[in-house]
Design a protein around this motif. Structure first.
Motif, PDB file in Angstrom:
ATOM      1  N   PHE A  10       1.329  10.821   9.194  1.00 49.79           N
ATOM      2  CA  PHE A  10       1.230  10.625  10.133  1.00 49.79           C
ATOM      3  C   PHE A  10       2.708  10.838  10.508  1.00 49.79           C
ATOM      4  CE2 PHE A  10       0.812   9.237  14.136  1.00 49.79           C
ATOM      5  CZ  PHE A  10      -0.074   9.883  14.362  1.00 49.79           C
ATOM      6  N   ARG A  11       2.717  11.524  11.538  1.00 49.57           N
ATOM      7  CA  ARG A  11       3.481  12.295  12.805  1.00 49.57           C
ATOM      8  C   ARG A  11       3.299  12.538  14.036  1.00 49.57           C
ATOM      9  NH1 ARG A  11       8.321  16.187  11.857  1.00 49.57           N
ATOM     10  NH2 ARG A  11      10.478  15.418  13.686  1.00 49.57           N
ATOM     11  N   PRO A  52       7.050   6.561   8.846  1.00 51.14           N
ATOM     12  CA  PRO A  52       7.915   5.946   7.616  1.00 51.14           C
ATOM     13  C   PRO A  52       9.326   5.523   8.615  1.00 51.14           C
ATOM     14  CG  PRO A  52       6.917   7.780   6.783  1.00 51.14           C
ATOM     15  CD  PRO A  52       6.351   7.750   7.684  1.00 51.14           C
ATOM     16  N   ASP A  53       9.727   6.382   8.814  1.00 46.22           N
ATOM     17  CA  ASP A  53      10.788   5.910  10.727  1.00 46.22           C
ATOM     18  C   ASP A  53      10.517   4.923  11.511  1.00 46.22           C
ATOM     19  OD1 ASP A  53      11.996   8.198   8.955  1.00 46.22           O
ATOM     20  OD2 ASP A  53      11.759   9.423  10.597  1.00 46.22           O
ATOM     21  N   ARG A  54       9.322   4.286  11.357  1.00 45.70           N
ATOM     22  CA  ARG A  54       8.389   3.392  12.374  1.00 45.70           C
ATOM     23  C   ARG A  54       8.750   2.771  11.571  1.00 45.70           C
ATOM     24  NH1 ARG A  54       7.118   4.960  16.720  1.00 45.70           N
ATOM     25  NH2 ARG A  54       6.849   6.714  17.972  1.00 45.70           N
ATOM     26  N   PRO A  97       0.689  -1.450  -0.382  1.00 49.96           N
ATOM     27  CA  PRO A  97      -0.101   0.101   0.170  1.00 49.96           C
ATOM     28  C   PRO A  97       0.833   1.205  -0.222  1.00 49.96           C
ATOM     29  CG  PRO A  97      -0.076  -0.972   1.785  1.00 49.96           C
ATOM     30  CD  PRO A  97       0.836  -1.364   1.498  1.00 49.96           C
ATOM     31  N   PRO A  98       0.716   2.283  -0.139  1.00 49.67           N
ATOM     32  CA  PRO A  98       1.045   3.166   0.271  1.00 49.67           C
ATOM     33  C   PRO A  98       1.878   3.913   1.235  1.00 49.67           C
ATOM     34  CG  PRO A  98      -1.190   4.469  -0.872  1.00 49.67           C
ATOM     35  CD  PRO A  98      -1.137   2.962  -0.591  1.00 49.67           C
ATOM     36  N   ALA A  99       2.816   4.201   1.733  1.00 54.33           N
ATOM     37  CA  ALA A  99       3.634   4.186   2.426  1.00 54.33           C
ATOM     38  C   ALA A  99       3.582   5.513   3.789  1.00 54.33           C
ATOM     39  CB  ALA A  99       5.186   4.559   1.945  1.00 54.33           C
ATOM     40  N   ASP A 100       2.601   6.020   3.791  1.00 53.11           N
ATOM     41  CA  ASP A 100       2.307   7.157   4.951  1.00 53.11           C
ATOM     42  C   ASP A 100       1.393   7.938   4.063  1.00 53.11           C
ATOM     43  OD1 ASP A 100       2.154   8.306   6.742  1.00 53.11           O
ATOM     44  OD2 ASP A 100       4.093   9.409   6.576  1.00 53.11           O
ATOM     45  N   GLN A 103      -1.586   4.592  13.043  1.00 57.94           N
ATOM     46  CA  GLN A 103      -0.309   6.246  11.914  1.00 57.94           C
ATOM     47  C   GLN A 103      -1.865   5.776  10.211  1.00 57.94           C
ATOM     48  OE1 GLN A 103       0.940   3.897  14.397  1.00 57.94           O
ATOM     49  NE2 GLN A 103       2.492   4.616  14.976  1.00 57.94           N
ATOM     50  N   GLU A 104      -2.932   4.607  10.687  1.00 59.81           N
ATOM     51  CA  GLU A 104      -3.464   4.977   9.683  1.00 59.81           C
ATOM     52  C   GLU A 104      -4.327   5.483   9.686  1.00 59.81           C
ATOM     53  OE1 GLU A 104      -2.970   1.173   7.097  1.00 59.81           O
ATOM     54  OE2 GLU A 104      -0.419   1.963   7.232  1.00 59.81           O
TER      55      GLU A 104
END
Length: 311
Positions: A87-88, A94-96, A80-83, A170-171
């Motif tokens: 969300f932060r 993405p870092d998580r 799926p789409p990365a982010d 986050q989603e």
């Protein structure tokens, strides 16, 4: 060259120096505190040899012990789409994801594979709780759909091993949409007349429990697994009452009719083989892989006889 300082002293230091012992050789049981050697616990499928406590087990390790000969093929899952929500919180999403991928060595929180179990072709899907608490995001929804489609394509059963803390925050709403998507995937199996077996492991909570984890034709749980939507602490704080002993554990749910079986992980493979062969109308499994009688030679050659001793 100083022979003593350059050769003798280093040689003596190497003989008496303290050898470093790897830190991952021993694992402490969370239940009884017993220290378990890593080879012993691995051979026992991460089940404590002292008290029988079931520790977490990754899907890849589980599949290696589940499939015949430990051989399986991964089923591709659409990424799926990365982010999607940008969300932060304390870290970017993405870092998580990158951190979880580095720690676990897996792409995401669910692994889908195909192979044979007791000579019965199956598709299996397993959640990895060590990957962001096995949270249900869009990838998990895609994985369940991919598993169901592959099972329909192969005309074989689907076995799902659940282990999750719920939806992935986050989603946002996109993670909650995986609940109806996974329900559609289960309906695909039912329309095709294919068995859907769910094995609930510790813990299975939140939206996972409210969707595909409780829709199996056969519901099996590992001993002591926490299975719920809201946790015991949340319920106690809401109703301001003390809950019964073992509330929302696998044995409690079995007594109240929400499960069909509670099976030790070390006995699960044989039980699944029995169930699958029974559902598929196959004869009972036999121990060992012996060739059928028709493949045996008609007669074995007679052993050579020694020549008669000369007089």
């Amino acid at each position: 060259m100083n022979w003593i300082s350059n050769y003798v002293r280093p040689k003596i230091n190497s003989l008496f120096s303290r050898r470093e012992v790897p830190e991952n050789l021993w694992t402490k049981c969370d239940e009884c505190g017993t220290m378990l050697f890593h080879r012993e616990i691995a051979e026992n499928l991460n089940v404590c040899t002292n008290c029988g406590h079931h520790m977490p087990l990754t899907p890849r390790a589980r599949f290696s012990a589940l499939f015949d000969g430990g051989a399986f093929k991964e089923v591709p899952v659409k990424a799926p789409p990365a982010d999607p929500l940008q969300f932060r919180d304390q870290k970017k999403y993405p870092d998580r994801l990158k951190q979880a991928q580095k720690q676990t060595g897996e792409k995401e929180a669910m692994l889908v594979a195909e192979g044979e179990l007791g000579r019965v072709p199956i598709v299996a899907a397993g959640q990895d709780f060590s990957f962001m608490a096995g949270s249900m995001g869009m990838y998990v929804g895609n994985a369940i759909l991919a598993a169901a489609r592959r099972a329909v394509e192969l005309n074989c059963p689907l076995i799902l091993f659940s282990a999750a803390g719920g939806a992935r925050m986050q989603e946002g709403i996109l993670s909650l949409m995986q609940m109806p998507r996974s329900t559609v995937a289960v309906d695909m199996l039912k329309e095709a007349g294919l068995p859907y077996i769910v094995v609930l492991t510790h813990p299975t909570t939140g939206g996972v429990t409210a969707s595909y984890a409780m829709l199996g034709d056969i519901q099996i749980a590992e001993p002591g697994a926490l299975i719920c939507f809201a946790g015991p602490r949340v319920i106690e704080q809401t109703i301001r009452e003390k809950l019964p002993e073992g509330f929302q554990r696998a044995e409690y749910l079995l007594d109240h009719g929400m499960l069909d079986r509670v099976t030790d992980r070390r006995e699960l493979r044989e039980e699944l083989i029995t169930i699958l062969r029974m559902i598929r109308g196959m004869p009972a499994a036999t121990q060992g892989d012996l060739p059928p009688p028709g493949d045996l030679p008609e007669a074995l050659p007679e052993p050579a006889r020694p020549e008669a001793a000369k007089s």
